[in-house]
Design an enzyme around this catalytic site. Structure first.
Site, PDB file in Angstrom:
ATOM      1  N   ARG A 183      -5.817  -6.989  -8.205  1.00  0.00           N
ATOM      2  CA  ARG A 183      -4.474  -6.812  -7.815  1.00  0.00           C
ATOM      3  C   ARG A 183      -4.153  -8.112  -6.664  1.00  0.00           C
ATOM      4  O   ARG A 183      -3.046  -8.860  -6.833  1.00  0.00           O
ATOM      5  CB  ARG A 183      -3.943  -5.460  -7.193  1.00  0.00           C
ATOM      6  CG  ARG A 183      -4.309  -4.244  -8.315  1.00  0.00           C
ATOM      7  CD  ARG A 183      -3.949  -3.012  -7.738  1.00  0.00           C
ATOM      8  NE  ARG A 183      -2.538  -3.018  -7.127  1.00  0.00           N
ATOM      9  CZ  ARG A 183      -1.831  -2.037  -6.470  1.00  0.00           C
ATOM     10  NH1 ARG A 183      -2.683  -1.002  -5.885  1.00  0.00           N
ATOM     11  NH2 ARG A 183      -0.555  -2.125  -6.199  1.00  0.00           N
ATOM     12  N   CYS A 239      -1.476  -3.110   2.073  1.00  0.00           N
ATOM     13  CA  CYS A 239      -1.886  -2.586   0.754  1.00  0.00           C
ATOM     14  C   CYS A 239      -0.670  -2.701  -0.101  1.00  0.00           C
ATOM     15  O   CYS A 239      -0.007  -3.524   0.015  1.00  0.00           O
ATOM     16  CB  CYS A 239      -2.727  -1.236   0.902  1.00  0.00           C
ATOM     17  SG  CYS A 239      -1.680  -0.152   1.745  1.00  0.00           S
TER      18      CYS A 239
END
Length: 284
Positions: A183, A239
């Site tokens: 990611r 995040c």
């Protein structure tokens, strides 16, 4: 500072006659927001209250995406909710989940942000470890006596996109992306509409800060994970939405880093601003 405790220590604390703690069940699934509350209703550690990530530990989402998928809650409203659960400014709070401690850590970070000065503990291994150890479960929902929680917001702990944008590329600032490496590199993005990372950010996956029992690794191991960072550097963790970065926040604190901040909106907030640059691949 947050402390992670083993299931045996959790049992000792819960059976030790201490009356001034609140046990919080923080179980949650991102792809099924009702799942955590459902499993809580089916069975939880006796005496635990339920704390919902989106309803309790986040504010309302904005239509334009600003603030991210889990915006910070209004401090006053959060304080009222905490008080209704029996959590006062000095109350010992013990939290658990079943997702490696990230949702429990979100609660603990919010408590620190609000100036909570009681003991803050996360049960390593969560509900699964409790069950595996033979711990009992209960479907009974407690009715804690409400107390007063007075918020004293620690303004320096949370930063926004504008703050992060100004610090990209500075030698005395390190931005840490806490998501899984694919990611971060922009190879996949299962949740948010754009893939990649904040320019100049390095990658330290949050789960790598824990051992196989769900305990936070010792300071020596954390220093190895974050090798190259100076103790007094400014460190900004993020995040996807400000949840799984909180374990890295506490890992850094445990290793002696004193100037750690959470980009609360995180990646889902960053990409809501059309002018924000997006990087892919690895950073040098």
């Amino acid at each position: 500072m947050v402390k992670f405790i083993s299931v045996n220590e959790l049992k000792e604390r819960l059976s030790g006659g201490q009356q001034s703690y609140v046990l919080a069940d923080c179980r949650f699934l991102l792809n099924d927001p009702a799942a955590g509350e459902a499993v809580y209703a089916a069975g939880h550690i006796p005496g635990a209250v339920y704390v919902h990530l989106e309803r309790d530990l986040s504010g309302p989402k904005r239509p334009d995406g600003a603030g991210g998928r889990h915006p910070l809650p209004d401090p006053s409203k959060l304080a009222v909710r905490l008080g209704s659960l029996g959590i006062g400014n000095g109350t010992t709070v013990i939290a658990y989940d079943d997702q490696g401690g990230a949702y429990a850590a979100r609660l603990m970070w919010l408590l620190q942000w609000l100036g909570h000065d009681g003991e803050r503990l996360i049960a390593a291994g969560g509900f699964a470890a409790w069950q595996a150890s033979g711990g009992e479960s209960s479907a009974a929902v407690p009715s804690p006596a409400a107390v007063q929680f007075t918020p004293h917001v620690q303004e320096g702990l949370a930063v926004d996109a504008a703050y992060v944008r100004e610090r990209i590329g500075r030698s005395d600032v390190t931005i840490i992306d806490s998501r899984e490496a694919p990611r971060y590199r922009g190879e996949i993005e299962p949740i948010d509409p754009k893939a990649g990372h904040v320019p100049s950010a390095i990658n330290r996956f949050w789960k790598e800060g824990f051992d196989e029992d769900g305990m936070l690794k010792p300071a020596r191991s954390q220093l190895e994970r974050f090798a190259g960072l100076a103790a007094d550097d400014e460190i900004i963790v993020y995040c996807g939405s400000g949840v799984t970065a909180t374990p890295n926040f506490f890992a850094l604190q445990s290793a002696g880093f004193t100037n750690v901040k959470l980009y609360a909106g995180s990646w889902s907030d960053w990409i809501s601003y059309e002018g924000n640059a997006v990087a892919t691949g690895e950073e040098e």
